[in-house]
Design a protein around this motif. Sequence first.
Motif, PDB file in Angstrom:
ATOM      1  N   PRO A  15       1.480 -11.122  -3.739  1.00  0.00           N
ATOM      2  CA  PRO A  15       0.526 -11.014  -2.632  1.00  0.00           C
ATOM      3  C   PRO A  15      -0.294  -9.730  -2.664  1.00  0.00           C
ATOM      4  O   PRO A  15       0.124  -8.712  -3.242  1.00  0.00           O
ATOM      5  N   ARG A  16      -1.456  -9.791  -2.007  1.00  0.00           N
ATOM      6  CA  ARG A  16      -2.375  -8.648  -1.999  1.00  0.00           C
ATOM      7  C   ARG A  16      -1.746  -7.366  -1.436  1.00  0.00           C
ATOM      8  O   ARG A  16      -1.932  -6.279  -2.018  1.00  0.00           O
ATOM      9  N   PRO A  17      -1.008  -7.414  -0.313  1.00  0.00           N
ATOM     10  CA  PRO A  17      -0.401  -6.168   0.186  1.00  0.00           C
ATOM     11  C   PRO A  17       0.517  -5.499  -0.830  1.00  0.00           C
ATOM     12  O   PRO A  17       0.624  -4.265  -0.844  1.00  0.00           O
ATOM     13  N   PHE A  18       1.154  -6.294  -1.682  1.00  0.00           N
ATOM     14  CA  PHE A  18       2.007  -5.709  -2.717  1.00  0.00           C
ATOM     15  C   PHE A  18       1.175  -4.853  -3.670  1.00  0.00           C
ATOM     16  O   PHE A  18       1.576  -3.745  -4.029  1.00  0.00           O
ATOM     17  N   TRP A  19       0.005  -5.347  -4.062  1.00  0.00           N
ATOM     18  CA  TRP A  19      -0.848  -4.592  -4.981  1.00  0.00           C
ATOM     19  C   TRP A  19      -1.399  -3.329  -4.318  1.00  0.00           C
ATOM     20  O   TRP A  19      -1.581  -2.306  -4.988  1.00  0.00           O
ATOM     21  N   VAL A  20      -1.650  -3.396  -3.021  1.00  0.00           N
ATOM     22  CA  VAL A  20      -2.062  -2.192  -2.291  1.00  0.00           C
ATOM     23  C   VAL A  20      -0.946  -1.149  -2.332  1.00  0.00           C
ATOM     24  O   VAL A  20      -1.181   0.034  -2.584  1.00  0.00           O
ATOM     25  N   LEU A  21       0.285  -1.606  -2.117  1.00  0.00           N
ATOM     26  CA  LEU A  21       1.438  -0.705  -2.173  1.00  0.00           C
ATOM     27  C   LEU A  21       1.596  -0.101  -3.563  1.00  0.00           C
ATOM     28  O   LEU A  21       1.835   1.106  -3.702  1.00  0.00           O
ATOM     29  N   VAL A  22       1.439  -0.914  -4.600  1.00  0.00           N
ATOM     30  CA  VAL A  22       1.588  -0.421  -5.975  1.00  0.00           C
ATOM     31  C   VAL A  22       0.516   0.623  -6.293  1.00  0.00           C
ATOM     32  O   VAL A  22       0.809   1.677  -6.877  1.00  0.00           O
ATOM     33  N   GLY A  23      -0.732   0.347  -5.903  1.00  0.00           N
ATOM     34  CA  GLY A  23      -1.804   1.300  -6.170  1.00  0.00           C
ATOM     35  C   GLY A  23      -1.594   2.619  -5.457  1.00  0.00           C
ATOM     36  O   GLY A  23      -1.765   3.703  -6.044  1.00  0.00           O
ATOM     37  N   ALA A  24      -1.203   2.554  -4.179  1.00  0.00           N
ATOM     38  CA  ALA A  24      -0.954   3.777  -3.412  1.00  0.00           C
ATOM     39  C   ALA A  24       0.249   4.533  -3.966  1.00  0.00           C
ATOM     40  O   ALA A  24       0.260   5.775  -4.010  1.00  0.00           O
ATOM     41  N   THR A  25       1.267   3.794  -4.406  1.00  0.00           N
ATOM     42  CA  THR A  25       2.455   4.419  -4.990  1.00  0.00           C
ATOM     43  C   THR A  25       2.099   5.159  -6.266  1.00  0.00           C
ATOM     44  O   THR A  25       2.598   6.271  -6.524  1.00  0.00           O
ATOM     45  N   PHE A  26       1.223   4.563  -7.091  1.00  0.00           N
ATOM     46  CA  PHE A  26       0.806   5.229  -8.326  1.00  0.00           C
ATOM     47  C   PHE A  26       0.151   6.580  -8.017  1.00  0.00           C
ATOM     48  O   PHE A  26       0.486   7.606  -8.632  1.00  0.00           O
ATOM     49  N   VAL A  27      -0.766   6.597  -7.060  1.00  0.00           N
ATOM     50  CA  VAL A  27      -1.454   7.844  -6.711  1.00  0.00           C
ATOM     51  C   VAL A  27      -0.444   8.869  -6.194  1.00  0.00           C
ATOM     52  O   VAL A  27      -0.474  10.047  -6.574  1.00  0.00           O
ATOM     53  N   ASN A  28       0.464   8.417  -5.335  1.00  0.00           N
ATOM     54  CA  ASN A  28       1.451   9.319  -4.749  1.00  0.00           C
ATOM     55  C   ASN A  28       2.381   9.897  -5.811  1.00  0.00           C
ATOM     56  O   ASN A  28       2.643  11.109  -5.839  1.00  0.00           O
ATOM     57  N   ARG A  29       2.875   9.053  -6.706  1.00  0.00           N
ATOM     58  CA  ARG A  29       3.803   9.527  -7.744  1.00  0.00           C
ATOM     59  C   ARG A  29       3.083  10.345  -8.809  1.00  0.00           C
ATOM     60  O   ARG A  29       3.666  11.261  -9.392  1.00  0.00           O
ATOM     61  N   PHE A  30       1.835  10.029  -9.074  1.00  0.00           N
ATOM     62  CA  PHE A  30       1.056  10.861 -10.000  1.00  0.00           C
ATOM     63  C   PHE A  30       0.968  12.290  -9.477  1.00  0.00           C
ATOM     64  O   PHE A  30       0.993  13.251 -10.241  1.00  0.00           O
ATOM     65  N   GLY A  31       0.868  12.412  -8.162  1.00  0.00           N
ATOM     66  CA  GLY A  31       0.717  13.730  -7.553  1.00  0.00           C
ATOM     67  C   GLY A  31       2.011  14.454  -7.264  1.00  0.00           C
ATOM     68  O   GLY A  31       2.004  15.454  -6.532  1.00  0.00           O
ATOM     69  N   VAL A  32       3.125  13.990  -7.811  1.00  0.00           N
ATOM     70  CA  VAL A  32       4.384  14.736  -7.645  1.00  0.00           C
ATOM     71  C   VAL A  32       4.334  15.930  -8.601  1.00  0.00           C
ATOM     72  O   VAL A  32       4.917  15.908  -9.685  1.00  0.00           O
ATOM     73  N   PHE A  33       3.592  16.947  -8.188  1.00  0.00           N
ATOM     74  CA  PHE A  33       3.352  18.107  -9.042  1.00  0.00           C
ATOM     75  C   PHE A  33       4.378  19.217  -8.830  1.00  0.00           C
ATOM     76  O   PHE A  33       4.657  19.999  -9.742  1.00  0.00           O
ATOM     77  N   VAL A  34       4.937  19.317  -7.619  1.00  0.00           N
ATOM     78  CA  VAL A  34       5.731  20.489  -7.273  1.00  0.00           C
ATOM     79  C   VAL A  34       7.149  20.414  -7.833  1.00  0.00           C
ATOM     80  O   VAL A  34       7.645  21.390  -8.411  1.00  0.00           O
ATOM     81  N   VAL A  35       7.813  19.263  -7.685  1.00  0.00           N
ATOM     82  CA  VAL A  35       9.231  19.165  -8.046  1.00  0.00           C
ATOM     83  C   VAL A  35       9.515  19.583  -9.490  1.00  0.00           C
ATOM     84  O   VAL A  35      10.445  20.356  -9.742  1.00  0.00           O
TER      85      VAL A  35
END
Length: 390
Positions: free
Chosen positions: A11-31
């Motif tokens: 479903p479409r909401p799943f792809w929205v979640l995946v796209g947002a997750t990619f951006v969020n995990r890409f930006g895990v710069f500090v840990v």
Amino acid sequence: MSLLSQLHLLPRPFWVLVGATFVNRFGVFVVPFLALFITRNGNTATQAGYAVAAYSLGGFIAAGIGGWMADRLGRNVTMAVSALAGAVCMIAMSQAVDWRALAALAFITGAINEAGSPASAALVQDIVPPEQRVIAYAVQRFAVNLAWSLGPATAGFLAEYSFFWLFVVDACTSAFFGIIAWLFLPRGRRTAREHAGWGHAWQSIRTNHAFLALFGACICTAWIFRQTNTTFPLHFERNGLPLHWCGLVLALNGVMICLFEVPLAAGLRLWPVKQVLALGYILMGASFLTFLISGSLTAFVLMMVVFTMGEMSAFSRQQAYSASLSPDDMRGRYVGFLSLAWCAGNTASSALGMPLYDHHPTVLWVMNAVLGIVAALLILYTRKTQLHES
């Protein structure tokens, strides 16, 4: 059914979640650079270790809070609050200097950031039909691993310019995820106040023998998985191999997952979930036996290939199997409770695995293999109760 056809059904909401997750995990710069940031502020390596450990300990709090919030307040609300509050914490942490202040902020940040994880997993269970969950979790893992492959490399270049900007970018990507979750993701299932407490969930969990067996299996596999970023690089160095090759061998894990996990999940979609899950656990543990034969670069590459094959077989199915054991109105708390197994396994592996390696590395490699077998047996020989049969 072809891979593209299976992906098209998600479903479409799943792809929205995946796209947002990619951006969020890409930006895990500090840990990845937190320990270096702390020592550069004049603290010792031991003090930095305490502060970094505090971030992991926050995960124990997140499991309880995040699971309850996901069921009571809704999935998107929980993810949004976690991400937006985590962004504020990141900026606050960038201004701290003393390790004690950094440890306190790291603990709070870890608890807040990880509180959104149960909601994310529960939302996938809400919006994706059971027969499509394995491929859905494989796609989600693809996005996370691709982001993790690209993000730290970018952060490394940014760190050479300014550590402060690591915190800024990390905070911005978290805020982006929070806004997307709030505006564009569904709230998912919500549980009535009188049934949303942990008491109701525990009454269900303690009689759900298959789920408790999965909990035990996750402690075993968390121990095994943690060894890849603790004793693995140490063993690499002690065998006299160049450390730049260690990074490349570790990167092989992410590359294989990005290339092969989604097709593998689609190809094995009709195979028995428990059997494939058990095989994955055994491969992950047995991969360390390679070090009993050789300490060459070839041995390390072979170990990582076998380990990654096991990981790809197990982890997408593990999430789908967990979903099949969870009552619809307790999904967030079930996911949160299961994350406690990972916190426990990771903590034990870090605290006990390193000393064991120092004294008896052979015992550690054999122990990893035994834990893989134990995890497999727990899955294979524990039956679902009738209440949770799917």
